[in-house]
Design a protein around this motif. Sequence first.
Motif, PDB file in Angstrom:
ATOM      1  N   GLN A  79      17.331  73.935  20.705  1.00 27.82           N
ATOM      2  CA  GLN A  79      18.510  73.291  21.656  1.00 27.82           C
ATOM      3  C   GLN A  79      18.212  72.959  23.032  1.00 27.82           C
ATOM      4  O   GLN A  79      17.558  73.816  23.813  1.00 27.82           O
ATOM      5  CB  GLN A  79      19.758  74.236  21.918  1.00 27.82           C
ATOM      6  CG  GLN A  79      20.853  73.576  22.760  1.00 27.82           C
ATOM      7  CD  GLN A  79      21.429  72.398  22.214  1.00 27.82           C
ATOM      8  OE1 GLN A  79      21.971  72.281  21.054  1.00 27.82           O
ATOM      9  NE2 GLN A  79      21.740  71.405  23.021  1.00 27.82           N
ATOM     10  N   ALA A  80      18.139  71.648  23.323  1.00 26.37           N
ATOM     11  CA  ALA A  80      17.781  71.345  24.584  1.00 26.37           C
ATOM     12  C   ALA A  80      18.636  71.740  25.705  1.00 26.37           C
ATOM     13  O   ALA A  80      20.001  71.475  25.353  1.00 26.37           O
ATOM     14  CB  ALA A  80      17.652  69.779  24.599  1.00 26.37           C
ATOM     15  N   SER A  81      18.233  72.288  26.648  1.00 27.50           N
ATOM     16  CA  SER A  81      19.136  72.807  27.718  1.00 27.50           C
ATOM     17  C   SER A  81      18.200  73.056  28.989  1.00 27.50           C
ATOM     18  O   SER A  81      16.979  73.111  29.044  1.00 27.50           O
ATOM     19  CB  SER A  81      19.620  74.327  27.263  1.00 27.50           C
ATOM     20  OG  SER A  81      18.728  75.216  27.060  1.00 27.50           O
ATOM     21  N   VAL A  82      18.847  73.204  30.128  1.00 29.50           N
ATOM     22  CA  VAL A  82      18.282  73.458  31.707  1.00 29.50           C
ATOM     23  C   VAL A  82      19.102  74.539  31.901  1.00 29.50           C
ATOM     24  O   VAL A  82      20.409  74.495  32.292  1.00 29.50           O
ATOM     25  CB  VAL A  82      18.237  72.293  32.454  1.00 29.50           C
ATOM     26  CG1 VAL A  82      17.779  72.566  33.808  1.00 29.50           C
ATOM     27  CG2 VAL A  82      17.476  71.009  31.761  1.00 29.50           C
ATOM     28  N   THR A  83      18.455  75.711  32.278  1.00 27.81           N
ATOM     29  CA  THR A  83      19.012  77.047  33.056  1.00 27.81           C
ATOM     30  C   THR A  83      18.520  76.929  34.519  1.00 27.81           C
ATOM     31  O   THR A  83      17.264  77.219  34.827  1.00 27.81           O
ATOM     32  CB  THR A  83      18.828  78.089  32.227  1.00 27.81           C
ATOM     33  OG1 THR A  83      19.434  77.956  31.038  1.00 27.81           O
ATOM     34  CG2 THR A  83      19.569  79.110  32.973  1.00 27.81           C
ATOM     35  N   VAL A  84      19.291  76.963  35.374  1.00 29.99           N
ATOM     36  CA  VAL A  84      19.119  77.126  36.654  1.00 29.99           C
ATOM     37  C   VAL A  84      19.664  78.487  37.401  1.00 29.99           C
ATOM     38  O   VAL A  84      20.823  78.596  37.254  1.00 29.99           O
ATOM     39  CB  VAL A  84      19.812  75.911  37.630  1.00 29.99           C
ATOM     40  CG1 VAL A  84      19.261  75.877  39.239  1.00 29.99           C
ATOM     41  CG2 VAL A  84      19.280  74.483  37.186  1.00 29.99           C
ATOM     42  N   SER A  85      18.758  79.037  37.822  1.00 31.06           N
ATOM     43  CA  SER A  85      19.299  80.543  38.434  1.00 31.06           C
ATOM     44  C   SER A  85      18.466  80.801  39.815  1.00 31.06           C
ATOM     45  O   SER A  85      17.737  80.258  40.009  1.00 31.06           O
ATOM     46  CB  SER A  85      18.824  81.679  37.382  1.00 31.06           C
ATOM     47  OG  SER A  85      17.219  81.582  37.341  1.00 31.06           O
ATOM     48  N   GLY A  86      19.319  81.750  40.529  1.00 30.49           N
ATOM     49  CA  GLY A  86      18.654  82.012  41.959  1.00 30.49           C
ATOM     50  C   GLY A  86      19.699  81.603  42.749  1.00 30.49           C
ATOM     51  O   GLY A  86      20.902  81.307  42.422  1.00 30.49           O
ATOM     52  N   PRO A  87      19.423  81.349  44.336  1.00 27.26           N
ATOM     53  CA  PRO A  87      20.282  80.815  45.159  1.00 27.26           C
ATOM     54  C   PRO A  87      20.615  79.307  45.154  1.00 27.26           C
ATOM     55  O   PRO A  87      19.736  78.605  45.036  1.00 27.26           O
ATOM     56  CB  PRO A  87      19.614  81.218  46.335  1.00 27.26           C
ATOM     57  CG  PRO A  87      18.267  81.459  46.022  1.00 27.26           C
ATOM     58  CD  PRO A  87      18.133  81.662  44.489  1.00 27.26           C
ATOM     59  N   GLU A  88      21.787  79.271  45.635  1.00 24.33           N
ATOM     60  CA  GLU A  88      21.908  77.728  45.615  1.00 24.33           C
ATOM     61  C   GLU A  88      21.881  76.792  44.521  1.00 24.33           C
ATOM     62  O   GLU A  88      21.243  75.912  44.536  1.00 24.33           O
ATOM     63  CB  GLU A  88      21.743  77.273  46.828  1.00 24.33           C
ATOM     64  CG  GLU A  88      22.023  77.748  48.135  1.00 24.33           C
ATOM     65  CD  GLU A  88      21.847  76.955  49.493  1.00 24.33           C
ATOM     66  OE1 GLU A  88      20.667  76.216  49.472  1.00 24.33           O
ATOM     67  OE2 GLU A  88      22.287  77.171  50.665  1.00 24.33           O
ATOM     68  N   VAL A  89      22.507  77.248  43.333  1.00 24.39           N
ATOM     69  CA  VAL A  89      22.099  76.701  41.933  1.00 24.39           C
ATOM     70  C   VAL A  89      22.635  75.247  42.091  1.00 24.39           C
ATOM     71  O   VAL A  89      22.019  74.314  41.281  1.00 24.39           O
ATOM     72  CB  VAL A  89      22.675  77.274  40.782  1.00 24.39           C
ATOM     73  CG1 VAL A  89      21.873  78.666  40.672  1.00 24.39           C
ATOM     74  CG2 VAL A  89      24.221  77.544  40.930  1.00 24.39           C
ATOM     75  N   LYS A  90      23.604  74.884  42.944  1.00 20.12           N
ATOM     76  CA  LYS A  90      24.255  73.731  42.761  1.00 20.12           C
ATOM     77  C   LYS A  90      23.216  72.717  43.806  1.00 20.12           C
ATOM     78  O   LYS A  90      23.664  71.373  43.468  1.00 20.12           O
ATOM     79  CB  LYS A  90      25.648  73.669  43.388  1.00 20.12           C
ATOM     80  CG  LYS A  90      26.640  74.357  42.671  1.00 20.12           C
ATOM     81  CD  LYS A  90      28.093  74.132  43.001  1.00 20.12           C
ATOM     82  CE  LYS A  90      29.084  74.884  42.319  1.00 20.12           C
ATOM     83  NZ  LYS A  90      30.507  74.857  42.836  1.00 20.12           N
ATOM     84  N   ALA A  91      22.283  73.055  44.354  1.00 20.14           N
ATOM     85  CA  ALA A  91      21.474  72.157  44.937  1.00 20.14           C
ATOM     86  C   ALA A  91      20.523  71.480  43.977  1.00 20.14           C
ATOM     87  O   ALA A  91      19.908  70.494  44.195  1.00 20.14           O
ATOM     88  CB  ALA A  91      20.724  72.832  46.094  1.00 20.14           C
ATOM     89  N   THR A  92      20.368  72.140  42.694  1.00 20.09           N
ATOM     90  CA  THR A  92      19.501  71.488  41.743  1.00 20.09           C
ATOM     91  C   THR A  92      20.343  70.547  40.892  1.00 20.09           C
ATOM     92  O   THR A  92      21.282  70.818  40.221  1.00 20.09           O
ATOM     93  CB  THR A  92      18.760  72.556  40.958  1.00 20.09           C
ATOM     94  OG1 THR A  92      18.269  73.314  41.527  1.00 20.09           O
ATOM     95  CG2 THR A  92      17.953  72.095  39.822  1.00 20.09           C
ATOM     96  N   LYS A  93      19.918  69.102  40.739  1.00 23.26           N
ATOM     97  CA  LYS A  93      20.576  68.113  40.010  1.00 23.26           C
ATOM     98  C   LYS A  93      20.010  67.788  38.634  1.00 23.26           C
ATOM     99  O   LYS A  93      18.640  67.749  38.762  1.00 23.26           O
ATOM    100  CB  LYS A  93      20.687  66.799  41.064  1.00 23.26           C
ATOM    101  CG  LYS A  93      21.279  67.212  42.392  1.00 23.26           C
ATOM    102  CD  LYS A  93      22.711  67.801  42.338  1.00 23.26           C
ATOM    103  CE  LYS A  93      22.991  67.610  43.997  1.00 23.26           C
ATOM    104  NZ  LYS A  93      24.633  68.424  43.991  1.00 23.26           N
ATOM    105  N   VAL A  94      20.882  67.994  37.771  1.00 27.27           N
ATOM    106  CA  VAL A  94      20.380  67.729  36.588  1.00 27.27           C
ATOM    107  C   VAL A  94      21.124  66.496  35.769  1.00 27.27           C
ATOM    108  O   VAL A  94      22.548  66.600  36.027  1.00 27.27           O
ATOM    109  CB  VAL A  94      20.497  68.900  35.540  1.00 27.27           C
ATOM    110  CG1 VAL A  94      20.232  68.863  34.278  1.00 27.27           C
ATOM    111  CG2 VAL A  94      19.905  70.122  36.249  1.00 27.27           C
TER     112      VAL A  94
END
Length: 286
Positions: free
Chosen positions: A71-86
């Motif tokens: 399954q294609a997916s992107v997992t963002v973890s760590g501080p300020e995850v909302k700063a990473t735009k997908v």
Amino acid sequence: MRKIAKWATLILIVGLLFAGIGALMGGVNSVTFDHGFRIVRNGTITHKLGQVKQLNLDVTDTDVELVAGQQASVTVSGPEVKATKVNLSAGILTISRNSSLPSFGFDFVSNHQPHVKIVLPQKTLAQLDLNLNSGDLSIQQVAAKTATITLGSGDMTVNQLSVTNQGEFKNNSGDIDLSHVTLNKVTGQLNSGELSIDNSTLTEFNATNNSGDTDIEHTKLSGIIGLTNHSGDVELNNSDTTGYRLKADSGDISVHDAEHSSPYNQEPNAADRLEITSASGDIDIE
């Protein structure tokens, strides 16, 4: 001096107070000062995706992991995850993160680098474009027609990558470690770091290393393989290539345990040949 000490004490107390509040809220990672104190919290967000034909990534201060999966997916973890735009549009997956954490603050964990994990089904991408300003890159079981990978500062570790048409790898400060890769018409450029390749297939491959060793082992070489090292040794193990154009300005040349003076040419016009230049370092072919 007393005023400075008082202000420093006040800042410390306020920072610890915010840290305590953040801990009660859960997931506190650090307290930073950026036009005022603010709490930086850990988090995790997973984006499930549809079909991905092309990947464009441009991030700052982020570790990136690209692997194969169902399954294609992107997992963002760590501080300020909302700063990473997908964003996924018309099969083009775009991931960006241009903000970095302030350098002044109170850290309560040893590593607060954001992490992006990208999972893609084992289908050939039309284009792979990765740009990491600062952070490590890990790739496993990925295929692409064209690939452009640029790192500003960090290590690049690759296992089972296929580039069928053409590609370019650049690393300003860090190593490039490639294993079980199949690369066609790919160029590599390292400013400061080591280039290691093993158990791979290289066709029309060229690499320039300004400061660091180049080591290629148990790899099938086809076409013209060009290697240029300005400061560092070049070593190839288990190479079946018969054509050589070798030049060492300040260093020794050894081909299958036989020493040669520079320049050394053997079947220099062969279709499959090694063209190696070392400004300062040895050339050793086993």
